[in-house]
Motif scaffolding. Structure first.
Motif, PDB file in Angstrom:
ATOM      1  N   THR A 189      -0.217  -2.947  16.885  1.00  0.00           N
ATOM      2  CA  THR A 189       0.756  -2.281  16.709  1.00  0.00           C
ATOM      3  C   THR A 189       2.002  -2.863  16.554  1.00  0.00           C
ATOM      4  O   THR A 189       1.997  -4.415  16.963  1.00  0.00           O
ATOM      5  CB  THR A 189       1.041  -1.331  18.148  1.00  0.00           C
ATOM      6  OG1 THR A 189       1.445  -2.264  19.096  1.00  0.00           O
ATOM      7  CG2 THR A 189      -0.019  -0.506  18.355  1.00  0.00           C
ATOM      8  N   TYR A 190       3.151  -2.420  16.098  1.00  0.00           N
ATOM      9  CA  TYR A 190       4.181  -3.222  15.842  1.00  0.00           C
ATOM     10  C   TYR A 190       4.655  -3.850  17.171  1.00  0.00           C
ATOM     11  O   TYR A 190       5.229  -5.022  17.417  1.00  0.00           O
ATOM     12  CB  TYR A 190       5.447  -2.230  15.175  1.00  0.00           C
ATOM     13  CG  TYR A 190       6.823  -3.190  15.241  1.00  0.00           C
ATOM     14  CD1 TYR A 190       6.992  -4.150  14.147  1.00  0.00           C
ATOM     15  CD2 TYR A 190       7.962  -2.994  16.188  1.00  0.00           C
ATOM     16  CE1 TYR A 190       8.146  -4.749  14.012  1.00  0.00           C
ATOM     17  CE2 TYR A 190       8.974  -3.435  16.055  1.00  0.00           C
ATOM     18  CZ  TYR A 190       9.259  -4.732  15.111  1.00  0.00           C
ATOM     19  OH  TYR A 190      10.338  -5.319  15.035  1.00  0.00           O
ATOM     20  N   SER A 191       4.620  -3.034  18.139  1.00  0.00           N
ATOM     21  CA  SER A 191       5.361  -3.560  19.737  1.00  0.00           C
ATOM     22  C   SER A 191       4.401  -4.702  20.099  1.00  0.00           C
ATOM     23  O   SER A 191       5.048  -5.581  20.809  1.00  0.00           O
ATOM     24  CB  SER A 191       5.442  -2.300  20.554  1.00  0.00           C
ATOM     25  OG  SER A 191       4.240  -1.791  20.915  1.00  0.00           O
ATOM     26  N   GLN A 212       4.657 -11.691   8.505  1.00  0.00           N
ATOM     27  CA  GLN A 212       4.651 -10.728   7.199  1.00  0.00           C
ATOM     28  C   GLN A 212       3.989  -9.617   7.971  1.00  0.00           C
ATOM     29  O   GLN A 212       2.697  -9.674   8.731  1.00  0.00           O
ATOM     30  CB  GLN A 212       3.994 -11.510   6.209  1.00  0.00           C
ATOM     31  CG  GLN A 212       3.686 -10.479   5.074  1.00  0.00           C
ATOM     32  CD  GLN A 212       3.037 -11.150   3.859  1.00  0.00           C
ATOM     33  OE1 GLN A 212       2.583 -12.415   3.929  1.00  0.00           O
ATOM     34  NE2 GLN A 212       2.456 -10.453   2.830  1.00  0.00           N
ATOM     35  N   PHE A 213       4.476  -8.555   7.628  1.00  0.00           N
ATOM     36  CA  PHE A 213       3.829  -7.168   7.910  1.00  0.00           C
ATOM     37  C   PHE A 213       3.385  -6.538   6.920  1.00  0.00           C
ATOM     38  O   PHE A 213       4.028  -6.252   5.615  1.00  0.00           O
ATOM     39  CB  PHE A 213       4.852  -6.272   8.841  1.00  0.00           C
ATOM     40  CG  PHE A 213       5.383  -6.756  10.058  1.00  0.00           C
ATOM     41  CD1 PHE A 213       4.672  -6.707  11.267  1.00  0.00           C
ATOM     42  CD2 PHE A 213       6.529  -7.819  10.042  1.00  0.00           C
ATOM     43  CE1 PHE A 213       4.815  -7.398  12.626  1.00  0.00           C
ATOM     44  CE2 PHE A 213       7.022  -8.208  11.396  1.00  0.00           C
ATOM     45  CZ  PHE A 213       6.255  -7.925  12.528  1.00  0.00           C
ATOM     46  N   GLU A 214       2.151  -5.609   7.080  1.00  0.00           N
ATOM     47  CA  GLU A 214       1.604  -4.653   6.192  1.00  0.00           C
ATOM     48  C   GLU A 214       1.011  -3.541   6.720  1.00  0.00           C
ATOM     49  O   GLU A 214       0.439  -3.913   7.793  1.00  0.00           O
ATOM     50  CB  GLU A 214       0.825  -5.366   5.263  1.00  0.00           C
ATOM     51  CG  GLU A 214       0.030  -4.725   4.121  1.00  0.00           C
ATOM     52  CD  GLU A 214      -0.926  -5.566   3.170  1.00  0.00           C
ATOM     53  OE1 GLU A 214      -2.021  -5.151   3.129  1.00  0.00           O
ATOM     54  OE2 GLU A 214      -0.550  -6.500   2.807  1.00  0.00           O
ATOM     55  N   ARG A 215       1.378  -2.198   6.342  1.00  0.00           N
ATOM     56  CA  ARG A 215       0.800  -0.989   6.594  1.00  0.00           C
ATOM     57  C   ARG A 215       0.029  -0.295   5.730  1.00  0.00           C
ATOM     58  O   ARG A 215       0.316  -0.314   4.698  1.00  0.00           O
ATOM     59  CB  ARG A 215       2.061  -0.137   7.250  1.00  0.00           C
ATOM     60  CG  ARG A 215       1.398   1.016   8.241  1.00  0.00           C
ATOM     61  CD  ARG A 215       2.664   1.888   8.628  1.00  0.00           C
ATOM     62  NE  ARG A 215       3.309   0.983   9.398  1.00  0.00           N
ATOM     63  CZ  ARG A 215       3.876   1.214  10.579  1.00  0.00           C
ATOM     64  NH1 ARG A 215       3.300   2.334  11.225  1.00  0.00           N
ATOM     65  NH2 ARG A 215       4.690   0.476  11.424  1.00  0.00           N
ATOM     66  N   ASP A 216      -1.268   0.014   6.260  1.00  0.00           N
ATOM     67  CA  ASP A 216      -1.921   0.753   5.301  1.00  0.00           C
ATOM     68  C   ASP A 216      -1.510   2.221   4.587  1.00  0.00           C
ATOM     69  O   ASP A 216      -1.631   2.779   3.680  1.00  0.00           O
ATOM     70  CB  ASP A 216      -3.503   1.098   5.880  1.00  0.00           C
ATOM     71  CG  ASP A 216      -4.178  -0.127   6.189  1.00  0.00           C
ATOM     72  OD1 ASP A 216      -4.031  -1.261   5.441  1.00  0.00           O
ATOM     73  OD2 ASP A 216      -5.110  -0.220   7.154  1.00  0.00           O
ATOM     74  N   GLY A 217      -0.678   2.788   5.511  1.00  0.00           N
ATOM     75  CA  GLY A 217      -0.125   3.806   5.092  1.00  0.00           C
ATOM     76  C   GLY A 217       1.156   4.267   5.971  1.00  0.00           C
ATOM     77  O   GLY A 217       1.393   3.811   7.132  1.00  0.00           O
ATOM     78  N   GLN A 221       1.609   6.882   7.933  1.00  0.00           N
ATOM     79  CA  GLN A 221       1.322   7.444   9.090  1.00  0.00           C
ATOM     80  C   GLN A 221       0.303   6.260   9.829  1.00  0.00           C
ATOM     81  O   GLN A 221       0.147   6.758  11.132  1.00  0.00           O
ATOM     82  CB  GLN A 221       0.575   8.731   8.931  1.00  0.00           C
ATOM     83  CG  GLN A 221       1.441   9.683   8.236  1.00  0.00           C
ATOM     84  CD  GLN A 221       2.571  10.152   9.068  1.00  0.00           C
ATOM     85  OE1 GLN A 221       2.447  10.070  10.290  1.00  0.00           O
ATOM     86  NE2 GLN A 221       3.743  10.343   8.246  1.00  0.00           N
ATOM     87  N   ALA A 222      -0.105   5.104   9.431  1.00  0.00           N
ATOM     88  CA  ALA A 222      -1.090   4.362  10.099  1.00  0.00           C
ATOM     89  C   ALA A 222      -0.486   3.639  11.307  1.00  0.00           C
ATOM     90  O   ALA A 222       0.707   3.151  11.213  1.00  0.00           O
ATOM     91  CB  ALA A 222      -1.458   3.236   9.199  1.00  0.00           C
ATOM     92  N   PRO A 223      -1.042   4.118  12.501  1.00  0.00           N
ATOM     93  CA  PRO A 223      -0.125   3.583  13.664  1.00  0.00           C
ATOM     94  C   PRO A 223      -0.407   1.680  13.824  1.00  0.00           C
ATOM     95  O   PRO A 223       0.288   1.453  14.553  1.00  0.00           O
ATOM     96  CB  PRO A 223      -1.065   4.119  14.687  1.00  0.00           C
ATOM     97  CG  PRO A 223      -2.596   4.305  14.202  1.00  0.00           C
ATOM     98  CD  PRO A 223      -2.223   4.669  12.607  1.00  0.00           C
TER      99      PRO A 223
END
Length: 140
Positions: free
Chosen positions: A86-88, A110-115, A117-119
């Motif tokens: 998680t980001y936190s 560097q951050f990447e999220r799959d979508g 809504q992805a937690p």
């Protein structure tokens, strides 16, 4: 916290030396260099990094490690860690590294999220752990 205490003790010992004015710059540099651990402590420092990631409940994938020696008084050990969490949790990890490991710098994150809504996030953090060159001794 032990490393912070040891670094503070070394710095305090240097601050209280009775070096003359001509000796102070060289003595100050020696004291500064002693704040950094010797390269022999590399496995301990890496285990601290891994422990902080575990404490933050992050999944660590295989990282990239590279020792750089520019011939100066400090060696730079570059660590690139892919993280998943998680980001936190990632934020907690980075904050704890900076707080508890004063010889580490965060060079890139560097951050990447799959979508949307992805937690969970995939992140990559690039760190540098600084060590005293093997030519430097504990004694000043």
């Amino acid at each position: 916290m032990g490393q912070n205490r040891r670094a503070a003790e070394r710095a305090a010992a240097c601050a209280h030396t009775g070096a003359g004015a001509a000796e102070r710059p060289a003595r100050g540099l020696q004291c500064f260099e002693r704040v950094f651990p010797p390269l022999a402590r590399l496995p301990d420092e890496l285990e601290r990094l891994y422990g902080l990631a575990r404490d933050a409940h992050l999944d660590l994938a295989r990282g990239d490690y590279r020792l750089e020696d520019e011939g100066g008084p400090l060696l730079e050990y570059r660590v690139t860690l892919p993280l998943h969490g998680t980001y936190s949790a990632i934020r907690q990890f980075v904050a704890q590294v900076l707080h508890s490991m004063p010889v580490v710098s965060v060079d890139a994150l560097q951050f990447e999220r799959d979508g949307v809504q992805a937690p969970l996030l995939n992140a990559q953090v690039r760190l540098t752990v600084y060590f005293r060159s093997s030519g430097r001794s504990e004694a000043g």
